[in-house]
Design an enzyme around this catalytic site. Structure first.
Site, PDB file in Angstrom:
ATOM      1  N   GLU B  71     -23.593  14.007  31.910  1.00 19.23           N
ATOM      2  CA  GLU B  71     -22.605  13.922  30.832  1.00 19.23           C
ATOM      3  C   GLU B  71     -21.569  15.052  30.936  1.00 19.23           C
ATOM      4  O   GLU B  71     -20.375  14.841  30.700  1.00 19.23           O
ATOM      5  CB  GLU B  71     -23.289  14.028  29.464  1.00 19.23           C
ATOM      6  CG  GLU B  71     -24.363  12.989  29.183  1.00 19.23           C
ATOM      7  CD  GLU B  71     -25.766  13.488  29.538  1.00 19.23           C
ATOM      8  OE1 GLU B  71     -25.962  14.058  30.638  1.00 19.23           O
ATOM      9  OE2 GLU B  71     -26.676  13.290  28.710  1.00 19.23           O
ATOM     10  N   CYS B  99     -29.221  15.583  25.899  1.00 19.97           N
ATOM     11  CA  CYS B  99     -29.900  16.800  25.433  1.00 19.97           C
ATOM     12  C   CYS B  99     -28.965  17.543  24.478  1.00 19.97           C
ATOM     13  O   CYS B  99     -27.789  17.188  24.352  1.00 19.97           O
ATOM     14  CB  CYS B  99     -30.264  17.688  26.627  1.00 19.97           C
ATOM     15  SG  CYS B  99     -28.863  18.608  27.310  1.00 19.97           S
TER      16      CYS B  99
END
Lengths: 166, 166
Positions: B71, B99
């Site tokens: 990401e 996360c």
């Protein structure tokens, strides 16, 4: 006043006593470097044993990259230096409480201790707005300290935003 | 079996219907690329209008960089493409719940929508272990969807860890 010139002086600490204040003063100087490039003045330093292995300041505007916070850049530099993504023997010194992204990065990198100057009740990720260092099922919970150079670091950011509004 | 060869095939979706599944299938293919370079198989794609402007997979091991999640890399690429750190017209497709670091990055980048395949009750930052998209005082609260390619993406990660334990 030119907004891209920081009116606050840098600090040049003695090399004889490498305490937490020493490392935070270096982070503070990085924050001044940020201001001088028209970035929000936040600086970070990573310590391994008694050495500085990474320094960085905010670069989101110049890099046009929302991930280019001081802490993120310093963590990447430190991991290259150590040669491992695990920074479990390192300490991060940063002049402002890390945002959730950077707070998360201290957990992903297994940073041993995070020291920050002043807290951020709006977006702080290590106690201010949320506590990512204390997620129930997390494998890693860094130790957090706060308050080193609290006033100076806070005044720097406030003065920067005031100068931007002019 | 060589652990660095993914036993699951890539998917080649039709270009005629660019729906959410189309974009997630591309993220899934990136996850397979991750496995093939011995990285935890998570992939990400960023969409602007009907175009893919960034694709990335986990690179923490190869880069020795704890911040090199799919990401994060995709967000940096997308911001370079857009020419602005604000990605408020973009959508992120990622095969696993981000996360806390990556979830924080979706907020810092003002990502409009985050789509993730399967949730992570241990370390997920967008509803699993904590909800960074819903911090009370945050200026930006991305929309979250979950479940596209949930089973396939989860099986891929589970199979990778099983292969690593052999």
């Amino acid at each position: 006043m030119n907004i891209s010139t920081c009116p606050f002086p840098k600090i040049f600490p003695s090399q004889l006593e490498k305490d937490d204040l020493f490392f935070m003063q270096h982070a503070y100087n990085e924050a001044i470097n940020a201001w001088n490039t028209d970035e929000v003045p936040v600086g970070a330093v990573i310590r391994f044993e008694d050495q500085i292995i990474a320094t960085a300041h905010n670069q989101t505007r110049s890099q046009k990259d929302p991930t280019a916070h001081a802490e993120m850049i310093a963590i990447t530099i430190a991991a290259k230096h150590i040669g491992d993504w695990r920074l479990n023997e390192c300490q991060l010194y940063v002049t402002k409480e890390p945002c959730p992204m950077c707070a998360g990065a201290t957990i992903m990198s297994r940073m041993r201790i995070v020291h920050y100057s002043f807290n951020d009740p709006k977006m702080g990720g290590l106690g201010g707005a949320t506590s990512l260092h204390d997620l129930e099922m997390s494998n890693h919970k860094p130790t957090i300290t706060k308050g080193i150079m609290e006033e100076e670091s806070k005044i720097l950011v406030q003065a920067f935003f005031q100068s931007q509004r002019k």
